[in-house]
Design a protein around this motif. Structure first.
Motif, mmCIF file in Angstrom:
data_model
loop_
_atom_site.group_PDB
_atom_site.id
_atom_site.type_symbol
_atom_site.label_atom_id
_atom_site.label_comp_id
_atom_site.label_asym_id
_atom_site.label_seq_id
_atom_site.Cartn_x
_atom_site.Cartn_y
_atom_site.Cartn_z
ATOM 1 N N VAL A 253 0.850 -1.193 0.000
ATOM 2 C CA VAL A 253 0.000 0.000 0.000
ATOM 3 C C VAL A 253 0.885 1.242 0.000
ATOM 4 N N ALA A 254 0.347 2.315 -0.561
ATOM 5 C CA ALA A 254 1.064 3.592 -0.611
ATOM 6 C C ALA A 254 0.040 4.707 -0.669
ATOM 7 N N SER A 255 0.410 5.849 -0.178
ATOM 8 C CA SER A 255 -0.471 7.019 -0.222
ATOM 9 C C SER A 255 -0.240 7.789 -1.515
ATOM 10 N N LEU A 256 -1.256 8.514 -1.917
ATOM 11 C CA LEU A 256 -1.160 9.434 -3.041
ATOM 12 C C LEU A 256 -1.246 10.843 -2.457
ATOM 13 N N SER A 257 -0.119 11.456 -2.278
ATOM 14 C CA SER A 257 -0.077 12.769 -1.636
ATOM 15 C C SER A 257 0.925 13.655 -2.360
ATOM 16 N N ALA A 258 0.636 14.948 -2.345
ATOM 17 C CA ALA A 258 1.504 15.942 -2.971
ATOM 18 C C ALA A 258 1.443 17.214 -2.145
ATOM 19 N N ARG A 259 2.593 17.789 -1.885
ATOM 20 C CA ARG A 259 2.699 19.038 -1.133
ATOM 21 C C ARG A 259 1.989 18.937 0.209
ATOM 22 N N ASP A 260 2.189 17.791 0.866
ATOM 23 C CA ASP A 260 1.621 17.536 2.190
ATOM 24 C C ASP A 260 0.094 17.534 2.170
ATOM 25 N N GLN A 261 -0.484 17.200 1.033
ATOM 26 C CA GLN A 261 -1.934 17.086 0.906
ATOM 27 C C GLN A 261 -2.274 15.679 0.437
ATOM 28 N N VAL A 262 -3.261 15.067 1.081
ATOM 29 C CA VAL A 262 -3.650 13.693 0.772
ATOM 30 C C VAL A 262 -4.708 13.703 -0.323
#
Length: 698
Positions: A253-262
């Motif tokens: 599993v992995a998160s999809l996040s960018a610029r500390d936003q989920v």
């Protein structure tokens, strides 16, 4: 020892070392492709006795070991003598059945000194790690090419699944937050690691197992673990999620996040008993999910801007009263979701004229909406300068080049370019001036039904190098129909001349009906403007030739006031007389013959225009208290709602627009006008600069 001297037993020693010590697998076959000899590191030999293979046909000997032998390749080498080098073979050997291995195979024919064929020798090298590393690079390359190409949130999630299944995993589930699926702003990452509400956006899995969760279903935290991981993580034993996802096989599993936003999360799983995820696999997932998160963020930004752009495009043009007198306009725009940044405008100009504008930003992307808005604003600003269409496009071209320099300074590689057609219709004379940049659709239908689809040839795009923009001027009969539309994606895409002729060749039909017919021929996201030209009634226009003498000022002023009384206009006659005096005086003193005064009656307005044959540029001057002149244009600017100058090849027009003043008291104002120096032919309040000469005041 001489170079040609042979050592006893050298050949046997080399073969013995090769078969017992080398890391290269060696297989010796006879002419009938039976196994004669193999070494311990040969393909599939771990844990297998050599004696069980000796004497057996090669396909029969290696099949139980999980090796699929290409017998046809061996026979071709045996028959032709042409070796095969580094052919790739994949298998799951008995010694390691859960992991697919890759081997580089080379096959050579053996012959003795007399040329007799003795058989074949095949060498094998285990290149599993090399091929896995290359496969990860290829997968990452595919992800960079395919993920994010659509600028759509749900399609981006689908692209992630398509890239990773089945090449990397047997199944995948991509979940996005509720706000992202609604094209809203993503939320900040929770400090305690708690998961936001996630919904399935894309999923895939083996057909022989339980189906993946349906699109749009809420996914409980069990699939992604108790907390959303900050980096890719392998879960040892995932919990079942509502019976939709099987808790079997390795799960990453992995998160999809960018610029500390989920934005969401993704889970990859493999079949039960499949190879476990490695550290290299997790590094690959880190790169792919980072790419996906950035693409999702870009898609959200693009979607929000496209909503704004569509609202701008679809907002109905409010025809002002002046433009209604010049043309009857119909507009169409059918949004298609592709983000083709097109726009149209119908802008009132001085002298009861109207400007038609249709444009489109080429190669729309994330900056297309901003570019379209800035160009549209620039057109609105440039029309206040009363420029000729080709000169306006030249100024707009300079604006696009400046935008390109600004984007290059911020690191953006795409340089903006745009199509634009700008046309001006004069309802007094019927003159139609037009200039084109690019290949916007343009057609003119005359009252007799004849169609002209190329009154002006295509020109270079705004922002591109090329010849000057094409332009022309024609006089259109009253009731002519002008059709303008943003360009299609390609020159071949769009309506043909025959289709346009069939749709527009009905001069008696109203523009709204014509717009319906033409709009049906256009693709989505193209904008359309259809205008039926009008002429002002003769009773609304008065025009006089003026002698180039100061003595002509008084009679000209009296004619203007007399026409004002005939029209029963509510415009203050004192103000009209003073403006006419100042404009005519300026033309006599600083202009050149011929001089013409024109009055145009509007609803609640009166336009005074003075034409002369000089290109001297009048300017507003601030006279001192003791100066006897220099207040002419200042007086005009004070009395008029607006004033300005427009230039022609053979001269210029100075105009002033006055509005109605129902409570005007003309007689006292007239006396005050005499006291201020208004007299017949006395140039007391004018200013102009003639051909770069010194400033002068009347």
């Amino acid at each position: 020892m001489s170079g040609g001297e042979d050592l006893p037993g050298l050949g046997e020693a080399v073969l013995d070392a090769l078969f017992t010590q080398a890391d290269v697998g060696v297989h010796v076959l006879d002419p009938r492709l039976r196994v004669l000899r193999v070494n311990p590191v040969a393909i599939g030999m771990r844990g297998v006795e050599q004696e069980s293979l000796i004497g057996r046909p090669v396909s029969e000997a290696y099949a139980p070991l999980g090796v699929d032998v290409d017998v046809g390749m061996f026979r071709e080498v045996l028959a032709t003598g042409r070796p095969v080098r580094e052919a790739l073979m994949r298998s799951r050997p008995l010694a390691d059945p859960d992991r697919e291995h890759a081997y580089s195979v080379s096959v050579y024919r053996l012959r003795n000194a007399e040329g007799r064929v003795l058989g074949l020798v095949a060498t094998t090298v285990d290149v599993t790690e090399r091929e896995r590393a290359q496969g990860r690079l290829n997968l990452l390359h595919r992800a960079r090419e395919r993920i994010g190409s659509s600028l759509d949130v749900e399609r981006t999630a689908r692209e992630l699944v398509d890239v990773m299944v089945p090449g990397f995993a047997d199944g995948a589930v991509v979940a996005l937050t509720d706000s992202v699926l609604r094209n809203g702003a993503p939320g900040p990452a929770a400090r305690d690691g708690t998961l936001p509400l996630l919904r399935c956006a894309a999923a895939a899995g083996p057909a022989d197992e339980r189906p993946p969760p349906p699109i749009g279903s809420v996914l409980l935290p069990g699939l992604f673990g108790p907390e959303l991981p900050s980096s890719p993580m392998v879960l040892a034993g995932p919990e079942p999620v509502g019976g939709d996802v099987a808790a079997e096989g390795p799960l990453l599993v992995a998160s999809l996040s960018a610029r500390d936003q989920v934005l969401g999360a993704v889970a990859f799983r493999r079949r039960p008993g499949a190879e476990q995820f490695t550290a290299e696999d997790m590094e690959l997932v880190r790169g792919v999910t980072s790419r996906t998160a950035i693409s999702l963020e870009n898609a959200l930004r693009f979607t929000r801007e496209h909503i704004v752009m569509t609202a701008l495009q679809s907002w109905p043009l409010r025809q002002e009263q002046d433009t209604r007198r010049a043309a009857e306009i119909a507009q169409r725009h059918r949004p298609g979701g592709t983000g083709a940044a097109s726009w149209f405008d119908a802008l009132p100009l001085p002298g009861a004229r109207v400007a038609f504008v249709v444009g489109k930003v080429e190669d729309p992307g994330l900056s297309a909406v901003a570019t379209m808005s800035r160009l549209r604003t620039a057109v609105h600003s440039l029309t206040t300068l009363d420029l000729d269409p080709h000169e306006l496009l030249a100024r707009l071209h300079a604006t696009v080049l400046r935008l390109a320099r600004e984007q290059a300074a911020t690191g953006e590689t795409d340089e903006p370019t745009a199509h634009c057609t700008f046309a001006v219709h004069d309802p007094v004379s019927g003159r139609f001036d037009i200039a084109r940049a690019g290949r916007s659709l343009l057609a003119v239908v005359h009252p007799d039904g004849s169609l002209d689809t190329a009154p002006v040839p295509d020109g270079p795009l705004l922002g591109e190098e090329g010849p000057p923009f094409a332009s022309t001027s024609v006089v259109l009969p009253e009731g002519s129909t002008i059709c303008l539309a943003s360009p299609s994606l390609t020159e071949q895409d769009g309506p043909t001349v025959e289709q346009l002729a069939a749709a527009l060749g009905h001069p008696v039909r109203p523009p709204e009906e014509l717009a319906d017919d033409v709009g049906a021929l256009l693709a989505a996201d193209r904008v359309l403007l259809v205008a039926r030209t009008r002429r002002l009634p003769d009773d609304d226009v008065a025009e006089w030739a003026v002698e180039s003498e100061f003595r002509a000022v008084g009679p000209t002023r009296r004619k203007a006031k007399e026409r004002l009384r005939e029209w029963e206009s509510a415009v203050d006659p004192f103000a009209v007389g003073l403006v006419v005096s100042e404009l005519v005086t300026n033309a006599v003193r600083y202009g050149a013959a011929p001089i013409t005064l024109r009055l145009i009656r509007g609803e609640g307005t009166l336009i005074c225009e003075v034409d002369d044959g000089a290109l001297a540029a009048p300017y507003l001057q601030h006279a001192k208290a003791v100066d006897e002149g220099g207040r002419g244009l200042h007086i005009c600017a004070t009395l008029a709602e607006s004033w300005g100058v427009r230039y022609r090849e053979d001269g210029k027009t100075v105009w002033a627009e006055l509005s109605t003043t129902p409570d005007a008291e003309p007689e006292p104002r007239r006396e005050r006008g005499r006291a201020s120096g208004e007299g017949d032919g006395q140039p007391k309040a004018s200013s102009s600069r003639a051909d770069g000469g010194p400033e002068a005041a009347g």
